[in-house]
Design a protein around this motif. Structure first.
Motif, PDB file in Angstrom:
ATOM      1  N   ASP A 175      35.389  38.470  44.758  1.00 47.02           N
ATOM      2  CA  ASP A 175      35.390  38.288  43.526  1.00 47.02           C
ATOM      3  C   ASP A 175      36.915  38.830  43.316  1.00 47.02           C
ATOM      4  O   ASP A 175      37.277  40.016  42.939  1.00 47.02           O
ATOM      5  CB  ASP A 175      34.309  38.894  42.447  1.00 47.02           C
ATOM      6  CG  ASP A 175      34.695  38.526  40.978  1.00 47.02           C
ATOM      7  OD1 ASP A 175      35.762  37.846  40.720  1.00 47.02           O
ATOM      8  OD2 ASP A 175      34.073  39.077  40.221  1.00 47.02           O
ATOM      9  N   LEU A 176      37.826  37.839  43.014  1.00 46.45           N
ATOM     10  CA  LEU A 176      39.460  38.317  42.826  1.00 46.45           C
ATOM     11  C   LEU A 176      39.552  38.864  41.391  1.00 46.45           C
ATOM     12  O   LEU A 176      40.682  39.242  40.958  1.00 46.45           O
ATOM     13  CB  LEU A 176      40.288  37.166  43.244  1.00 46.45           C
ATOM     14  CG  LEU A 176      40.194  36.579  44.542  1.00 46.45           C
ATOM     15  CD1 LEU A 176      41.174  35.442  44.860  1.00 46.45           C
ATOM     16  CD2 LEU A 176      40.469  37.804  45.493  1.00 46.45           C
ATOM     17  N   ALA A 177      38.654  38.781  40.477  1.00 47.20           N
ATOM     18  CA  ALA A 177      38.714  39.462  39.392  1.00 47.20           C
ATOM     19  C   ALA A 177      38.277  40.747  39.301  1.00 47.20           C
ATOM     20  O   ALA A 177      38.214  41.587  38.317  1.00 47.20           O
ATOM     21  CB  ALA A 177      37.786  38.958  38.018  1.00 47.20           C
ATOM     22  N   ASP A 178      37.558  41.295  40.306  1.00 47.05           N
ATOM     23  CA  ASP A 178      37.186  42.767  40.918  1.00 47.05           C
ATOM     24  C   ASP A 178      38.183  43.398  41.442  1.00 47.05           C
ATOM     25  O   ASP A 178      38.653  43.299  42.386  1.00 47.05           O
ATOM     26  CB  ASP A 178      35.775  42.553  41.541  1.00 47.05           C
ATOM     27  CG  ASP A 178      35.238  44.026  41.662  1.00 47.05           C
ATOM     28  OD1 ASP A 178      35.852  45.038  41.412  1.00 47.05           O
ATOM     29  OD2 ASP A 178      34.030  44.029  41.853  1.00 47.05           O
ATOM     30  N   PRO A 179      38.622  44.642  40.669  1.00 49.31           N
ATOM     31  CA  PRO A 179      39.858  45.313  41.545  1.00 49.31           C
ATOM     32  C   PRO A 179      39.256  45.763  42.829  1.00 49.31           C
ATOM     33  O   PRO A 179      40.046  45.799  44.039  1.00 49.31           O
ATOM     34  CB  PRO A 179      40.007  46.569  40.641  1.00 49.31           C
ATOM     35  CG  PRO A 179      39.494  46.179  39.078  1.00 49.31           C
ATOM     36  CD  PRO A 179      38.253  45.254  39.548  1.00 49.31           C
ATOM     37  N   ARG A 180      38.031  46.177  43.263  1.00 45.57           N
ATOM     38  CA  ARG A 180      37.492  46.591  44.596  1.00 45.57           C
ATOM     39  C   ARG A 180      37.655  45.482  45.516  1.00 45.57           C
ATOM     40  O   ARG A 180      38.236  45.594  46.577  1.00 45.57           O
ATOM     41  CB  ARG A 180      36.278  47.010  44.472  1.00 45.57           C
ATOM     42  CG  ARG A 180      35.509  47.467  45.915  1.00 45.57           C
ATOM     43  CD  ARG A 180      34.155  48.009  45.698  1.00 45.57           C
ATOM     44  NE  ARG A 180      33.400  48.231  47.021  1.00 45.57           N
ATOM     45  CZ  ARG A 180      33.208  47.506  48.031  1.00 45.57           C
ATOM     46  NH1 ARG A 180      33.093  46.065  47.658  1.00 45.57           N
ATOM     47  NH2 ARG A 180      32.411  48.250  49.066  1.00 45.57           N
ATOM     48  N   ASP A 181      37.537  44.111  45.024  1.00 48.56           N
ATOM     49  CA  ASP A 181      37.330  42.968  46.184  1.00 48.56           C
ATOM     50  C   ASP A 181      38.905  42.818  46.194  1.00 48.56           C
ATOM     51  O   ASP A 181      39.070  42.199  47.302  1.00 48.56           O
ATOM     52  CB  ASP A 181      36.588  42.147  45.442  1.00 48.56           C
ATOM     53  CG  ASP A 181      35.172  41.932  45.633  1.00 48.56           C
ATOM     54  OD1 ASP A 181      34.758  43.277  46.129  1.00 48.56           O
ATOM     55  OD2 ASP A 181      34.245  41.106  45.474  1.00 48.56           O
ATOM     56  N   VAL A 182      39.749  42.591  45.340  1.00 51.55           N
ATOM     57  CA  VAL A 182      41.000  42.436  45.410  1.00 51.55           C
ATOM     58  C   VAL A 182      41.476  43.485  46.509  1.00 51.55           C
ATOM     59  O   VAL A 182      42.274  43.103  47.363  1.00 51.55           O
ATOM     60  CB  VAL A 182      42.055  42.868  44.197  1.00 51.55           C
ATOM     61  CG1 VAL A 182      43.357  42.810  44.388  1.00 51.55           C
ATOM     62  CG2 VAL A 182      41.535  41.682  43.179  1.00 51.55           C
ATOM     63  N   ALA A 183      41.392  44.805  46.600  1.00 51.57           N
ATOM     64  CA  ALA A 183      41.931  45.764  47.511  1.00 51.57           C
ATOM     65  C   ALA A 183      41.181  45.351  49.045  1.00 51.57           C
ATOM     66  O   ALA A 183      41.964  45.258  49.773  1.00 51.57           O
ATOM     67  CB  ALA A 183      41.439  46.979  46.996  1.00 51.57           C
ATOM     68  N   LEU A 184      40.001  44.886  48.829  1.00 49.52           N
ATOM     69  CA  LEU A 184      39.613  44.390  50.231  1.00 49.52           C
ATOM     70  C   LEU A 184      40.170  43.258  50.696  1.00 49.52           C
ATOM     71  O   LEU A 184      40.414  43.066  51.901  1.00 49.52           O
ATOM     72  CB  LEU A 184      38.033  44.141  50.116  1.00 49.52           C
ATOM     73  CG  LEU A 184      37.036  45.423  49.908  1.00 49.52           C
ATOM     74  CD1 LEU A 184      35.482  44.958  49.732  1.00 49.52           C
ATOM     75  CD2 LEU A 184      36.821  45.888  51.304  1.00 49.52           C
ATOM     76  N   ALA A 185      40.492  42.491  49.940  1.00 50.28           N
ATOM     77  CA  ALA A 185      41.259  41.035  50.349  1.00 50.28           C
ATOM     78  C   ALA A 185      42.672  41.394  50.697  1.00 50.28           C
ATOM     79  O   ALA A 185      43.068  40.712  51.978  1.00 50.28           O
ATOM     80  CB  ALA A 185      41.391  40.162  49.171  1.00 50.28           C
TER      81      ALA A 185
END
Length: 306
Positions: free
Chosen positions: A281-291
């Motif tokens: 979920d690219l709106a989730d900071p955690r998932d952005v960091a993972l990406a």
């Protein structure tokens, strides 16, 4: 001896010989003197040409030998090995990593052009530091070792960009001891790699500029699983490129669309498809960091930046 002085000795000798012939010529020997003079000029032309050719060949050979000696010293220091044919630095050493622009790195330059580029870069480095620096460079770039220095000159980036083009990337790190040189060499090359992978504009890169990205790109026990998050995109390079551009520009969809020549709605559609395939979920900071970590680790694993 400088070449112009060396050649002058032969022309002076030819002139003195002609004067001797002129002084010895007797009445009625003008034709013989003219023939001897022509033979003298012909011989002088051949001698001067042969001397100049031999001199330049020797200079090239000596320059190549000296260049290889410097490369060998640099390689030894970068590898942490003793310097066999030189003095090992006993003080601080500045280590640089340089990456040239795309025309050189992607094979756009011929071998002759690459050699000329490397000569110009070496001359620019020597001029900037005021001494002959040790370098291991090829068509992509490489490392530079400068003993007795901890900071690059302020004008170095400008000189190198004038020589190698505006797409040049540069990172520097100081090694307080000879044993720290391999660590500094790895750090500088990694800072440049991470900066390029993150879309940072070419220029001088510092670790502080990519601190988070550098940390996220370090391999760990979980690296393989993080990389695997992008496996569903393996056959969709356009989605990987969109994700990379979107993250590089702080998730600005309009900037992403402009750089990819897409409509913003098309960017939204691609991002939605990425989310469907990967579950990120690219709106989730955690998932952005993972990406972001997955992209950086993927680049480090493959050695390729898309």
């Amino acid at each position: 001896m400088p070449l112009h002085l060396l050649l002058r000795t032969y022309t002076l000798g030819a002139r003195e010989l002609w004067r001797a012939l002129r002084d010895m010529a007797g009445p009625g020997e003008q034709q013989a003197l003219a023939e001897l003079t022509e033979a003298l000029f012909t011989a002088t032309d051949r001698v001067v040409g042969a001397v100049a050719e031999s001199y330049l060949d020797e200079r090239v050979a000596l320059a190549a030998e000296r260049h290889e000696e410097r490369r060998s010293r640099a390689r030894a220091l970068l590898d942490g090995r003793p310097v066999v044919d030189g003095v090992t630095p006993d003080g601080p050493v500045l280590v640089l990593f340089v990456r040239f622009g795309t025309s050189a790195a992607t094979g756009g330059l011929s071998p002759v052009a690459v050699r000329r580029l490397l000569r110009r870069v070496q001359a620019a480095l020597d001029r900037a530091f005021g001494t002959e620096v040790l370098a291991v460079l090829d068509g992509d770039g490489g490392h530079v070792v400068v003993p007795g220095v901890t900071e690059p000159p302020a004008r170095l980036p400008e000189l190198l960009c004038e020589t190698a083009g505006p797409e040049l990337r540069l990172a520097a790190a100081a090694a307080m001891t000879v044993g720290d040189i391999p660590r500094a060499a790895l750090l500088t090359s990694e800072v440049v790699r991470v900066a390029a992978a993150c879309g940072v504009r070419p220029g001088v890169h510092r670790l502080e500029d990519v601190l988070l990205e550098y940390h996220l790109s370090r391999p760990s026990e979980g690296s393989a699983r993080i990389i695997a998050m992008l496996d569903p995109l393996a056959d969709r390079p356009e989605l990987v490129g969109t994700l990379r551009t979107h993250l590089e520009h702080r998730q600005d969809r309009r900037a992403t669309a402009r750089l990819l020549n897409l409509h913003p709605n098309s960017v939204d559609n691609r991002l939605a498809r990425i989310q469907d395939l990967t579950g990120l979920d690219l709106a989730d900071p955690r998932d952005v960091a993972l990406a972001l970590a997955a992209l950086l680790l993927r680049d480090a694993d493959t050695g390729v930046t898309e």
